[in-house]
Design a protein around this motif. Sequence first.
Motif, PDB file in Angstrom:
ATOM      1  N   PRO A  22      -9.804  17.170   2.113  1.00 31.85           N
ATOM      2  CA  PRO A  22      -9.573  16.076   3.082  1.00 31.85           C
ATOM      3  C   PRO A  22     -10.544  14.827   2.796  1.00 31.85           C
ATOM      4  O   PRO A  22     -10.211  13.756   3.034  1.00 31.85           O
ATOM      5  CB  PRO A  22      -9.719  16.527   4.498  1.00 31.85           C
ATOM      6  N   ASP A  23     -11.610  14.984   2.465  1.00 32.06           N
ATOM      7  CA  ASP A  23     -12.426  13.967   2.152  1.00 32.06           C
ATOM      8  C   ASP A  23     -12.041  13.002   1.036  1.00 32.06           C
ATOM      9  O   ASP A  23     -12.194  11.879   0.874  1.00 32.06           O
ATOM     10  CB  ASP A  23     -14.051  14.339   1.527  1.00 32.06           C
ATOM     11  N   GLN A  24     -11.293  13.716   0.178  1.00 36.12           N
ATOM     12  CA  GLN A  24     -10.691  12.919  -0.982  1.00 36.12           C
ATOM     13  C   GLN A  24      -9.330  12.041  -0.369  1.00 36.12           C
ATOM     14  O   GLN A  24      -9.214  10.946  -0.902  1.00 36.12           O
ATOM     15  CB  GLN A  24     -10.131  13.543  -2.144  1.00 36.12           C
ATOM     16  N   TRP A  25      -8.979  12.513   0.555  1.00 36.54           N
ATOM     17  CA  TRP A  25      -7.812  11.757   1.433  1.00 36.54           C
ATOM     18  C   TRP A  25      -8.265  10.498   1.948  1.00 36.54           C
ATOM     19  O   TRP A  25      -7.965   9.383   1.893  1.00 36.54           O
ATOM     20  CB  TRP A  25      -7.152  12.371   2.571  1.00 36.54           C
ATOM     21  N   ARG A  26      -9.325  10.630   2.618  1.00 34.58           N
ATOM     22  CA  ARG A  26     -10.068   9.590   3.448  1.00 34.58           C
ATOM     23  C   ARG A  26     -10.387   8.283   2.458  1.00 34.58           C
ATOM     24  O   ARG A  26     -10.738   7.074   2.806  1.00 34.58           O
ATOM     25  CB  ARG A  26     -11.262  10.137   4.132  1.00 34.58           C
ATOM     26  N   ALA A  27     -10.586   8.846   1.040  1.00 36.05           N
ATOM     27  CA  ALA A  27     -11.082   7.822   0.003  1.00 36.05           C
ATOM     28  C   ALA A  27      -9.943   6.901  -0.427  1.00 36.05           C
ATOM     29  O   ALA A  27     -10.011   5.732  -0.920  1.00 36.05           O
ATOM     30  CB  ALA A  27     -11.726   8.283  -1.025  1.00 36.05           C
ATOM     31  N   SER A  28      -8.702   7.348   0.047  1.00 37.07           N
ATOM     32  CA  SER A  28      -7.560   6.697  -0.369  1.00 37.07           C
ATOM     33  C   SER A  28      -7.277   5.376   0.489  1.00 37.07           C
ATOM     34  O   SER A  28      -7.018   5.520   1.556  1.00 37.07           O
ATOM     35  CB  SER A  28      -6.198   7.649  -0.187  1.00 37.07           C
ATOM     36  N   ALA A  29      -6.844   4.326  -0.243  1.00 40.63           N
ATOM     37  CA  ALA A  29      -6.423   3.031   0.593  1.00 40.63           C
ATOM     38  C   ALA A  29      -5.157   3.455   1.519  1.00 40.63           C
ATOM     39  O   ALA A  29      -5.137   2.860   2.315  1.00 40.63           O
ATOM     40  CB  ALA A  29      -6.151   1.955  -0.208  1.00 40.63           C
ATOM     41  N   LEU A  30      -4.355   4.187   0.927  1.00 44.77           N
ATOM     42  CA  LEU A  30      -3.116   4.601   1.739  1.00 44.77           C
ATOM     43  C   LEU A  30      -3.500   5.184   2.851  1.00 44.77           C
ATOM     44  O   LEU A  30      -2.910   5.002   4.169  1.00 44.77           O
ATOM     45  CB  LEU A  30      -1.868   5.360   0.798  1.00 44.77           C
ATOM     46  N   TYR A  31      -4.120   6.332   2.827  1.00 47.21           N
ATOM     47  CA  TYR A  31      -4.649   7.111   3.985  1.00 47.21           C
ATOM     48  C   TYR A  31      -5.375   6.026   4.979  1.00 47.21           C
ATOM     49  O   TYR A  31      -4.993   6.028   6.055  1.00 47.21           O
ATOM     50  CB  TYR A  31      -5.548   8.279   3.521  1.00 47.21           C
ATOM     51  N   ARG A  32      -6.257   5.223   4.554  1.00 53.09           N
ATOM     52  CA  ARG A  32      -6.911   4.232   5.545  1.00 53.09           C
ATOM     53  C   ARG A  32      -5.957   3.382   6.294  1.00 53.09           C
ATOM     54  O   ARG A  32      -6.415   3.062   7.183  1.00 53.09           O
ATOM     55  CB  ARG A  32      -8.166   3.718   4.666  1.00 53.09           C
ATOM     56  N   SER A  33      -5.147   3.148   5.322  1.00 55.81           N
ATOM     57  CA  SER A  33      -4.070   2.000   5.951  1.00 55.81           C
ATOM     58  C   SER A  33      -3.214   2.538   6.994  1.00 55.81           C
ATOM     59  O   SER A  33      -2.829   1.998   8.118  1.00 55.81           O
ATOM     60  CB  SER A  33      -3.350   1.259   4.937  1.00 55.81           C
ATOM     61  N   MET A  34      -2.764   4.021   6.778  1.00 51.80           N
ATOM     62  CA  MET A  34      -2.277   4.654   7.640  1.00 51.80           C
ATOM     63  C   MET A  34      -2.884   5.115   9.087  1.00 51.80           C
ATOM     64  O   MET A  34      -2.394   4.789  10.118  1.00 51.80           O
ATOM     65  CB  MET A  34      -1.592   6.069   7.289  1.00 51.80           C
ATOM     66  N   VAL A  35      -4.063   5.255   8.922  1.00 57.72           N
ATOM     67  CA  VAL A  35      -4.943   5.725   9.877  1.00 57.72           C
ATOM     68  C   VAL A  35      -5.200   4.263  10.858  1.00 57.72           C
ATOM     69  O   VAL A  35      -5.145   4.184  11.846  1.00 57.72           O
ATOM     70  CB  VAL A  35      -6.318   6.380   9.448  1.00 57.72           C
ATOM     71  N   SER A  36      -5.407   3.071  10.148  1.00 56.01           N
ATOM     72  CA  SER A  36      -5.786   1.878  10.752  1.00 56.01           C
ATOM     73  C   SER A  36      -4.339   1.566  11.578  1.00 56.01           C
ATOM     74  O   SER A  36      -4.558   1.017  12.641  1.00 56.01           O
ATOM     75  CB  SER A  36      -5.951   0.827   9.739  1.00 56.01           C
ATOM     76  N   GLU A  37      -3.315   1.398  10.941  1.00 57.06           N
ATOM     77  CA  GLU A  37      -1.888   1.197  11.756  1.00 57.06           C
ATOM     78  C   GLU A  37      -1.769   2.091  12.881  1.00 57.06           C
ATOM     79  O   GLU A  37      -1.193   1.557  13.783  1.00 57.06           O
ATOM     80  CB  GLU A  37      -0.951   1.331  10.669  1.00 57.06           C
ATOM     81  N   LEU A  38      -1.997   3.138  12.727  1.00 53.10           N
ATOM     82  CA  LEU A  38      -1.904   4.195  13.760  1.00 53.10           C
ATOM     83  C   LEU A  38      -2.907   3.933  14.948  1.00 53.10           C
ATOM     84  O   LEU A  38      -2.389   3.997  16.018  1.00 53.10           O
ATOM     85  CB  LEU A  38      -2.069   5.753  13.420  1.00 53.10           C
ATOM     86  N   ALA A  39      -4.021   3.541  14.556  1.00 52.63           N
ATOM     87  CA  ALA A  39      -4.806   3.176  15.419  1.00 52.63           C
ATOM     88  C   ALA A  39      -4.497   1.847  16.230  1.00 52.63           C
ATOM     89  O   ALA A  39      -4.507   1.979  17.807  1.00 52.63           O
ATOM     90  CB  ALA A  39      -6.364   2.865  15.153  1.00 52.63           C
ATOM     91  N   ILE A  80       0.722  -1.131  -0.173  1.00 55.08           N
ATOM     92  CA  ILE A  80       0.055  -0.033   0.139  1.00 55.08           C
ATOM     93  C   ILE A  80       1.130   1.141  -0.162  1.00 55.08           C
ATOM     94  O   ILE A  80       0.385   2.071  -0.884  1.00 55.08           O
ATOM     95  CB  ILE A  80      -0.830  -0.012   1.092  1.00 55.08           C
ATOM     96  N   SER A  81       2.091   1.339   0.632  1.00 56.22           N
ATOM     97  CA  SER A  81       2.488   2.537   0.770  1.00 56.22           C
ATOM     98  C   SER A  81       3.484   2.865  -0.488  1.00 56.22           C
ATOM     99  O   SER A  81       3.937   4.021  -0.600  1.00 56.22           O
ATOM    100  CB  SER A  81       3.694   2.337   1.979  1.00 56.22           C
ATOM    101  N   SER A  82       3.583   1.844  -1.517  1.00 56.58           N
ATOM    102  CA  SER A  82       4.323   2.065  -2.703  1.00 56.58           C
ATOM    103  C   SER A  82       3.278   2.643  -3.838  1.00 56.58           C
ATOM    104  O   SER A  82       3.649   2.883  -4.851  1.00 56.58           O
ATOM    105  CB  SER A  82       4.828   0.763  -3.319  1.00 56.58           C
ATOM    106  N   ASP A  83       2.119   2.889  -3.355  1.00 59.14           N
ATOM    107  CA  ASP A  83       0.983   3.587  -4.298  1.00 59.14           C
ATOM    108  C   ASP A  83       1.399   4.878  -4.483  1.00 59.14           C
ATOM    109  O   ASP A  83       1.019   5.866  -3.667  1.00 59.14           O
ATOM    110  CB  ASP A  83      -0.406   3.395  -3.567  1.00 59.14           C
TER     111      ASP A  83
END
Length: 144
Positions: free
Chosen positions: A75-92, A58-61
């Motif tokens: 920022p709503d467009q960021w939230r649609a990104s798999a990269l952003y969602r993955s970063m948020v998930s890992e931070l959680a 995902i980080s190579s996207d």
Amino acid sequence: MANEYYLDGVAVVARATGGLLQQVVPLAGCAAFSDAVRSRVLVSGRPTGILYREPDNISSDLTGWRLLNDVERNPDQWRASALYRSMVSELALALSDAERVAATPCLYADMVIAGALHIQSNFSWQKNKAQYERLNTWELNRPI
């Protein structure tokens, strides 16, 4: 920089990137200690914090990175990104790990002390000065 947190008595939660890989010895065995973190770890020893990182596939996207780095975008467009969602998930995951560590005062204190000692022994002014002097001596004595 991790040293400011250690010296303030705080264990570190950080994304496994750049110089943080040298400054934080990750707590292995926690949920955030993923393959992406494990493959980047540069130091070993007593844990000093928690590192997290989104999976490499995902980080190579590049499209995801362009989207996140485009400050004009919504920022709503960021939230649609798999990269952003993955970063948020890992931070959680990392923050959940941090809650568990904080609930164990001896482990938390050990991590903070280990962090301060790690920074002191690896990133001191004296050590940097000595390395600079070695380089300077080598340069001055180098044949022209």
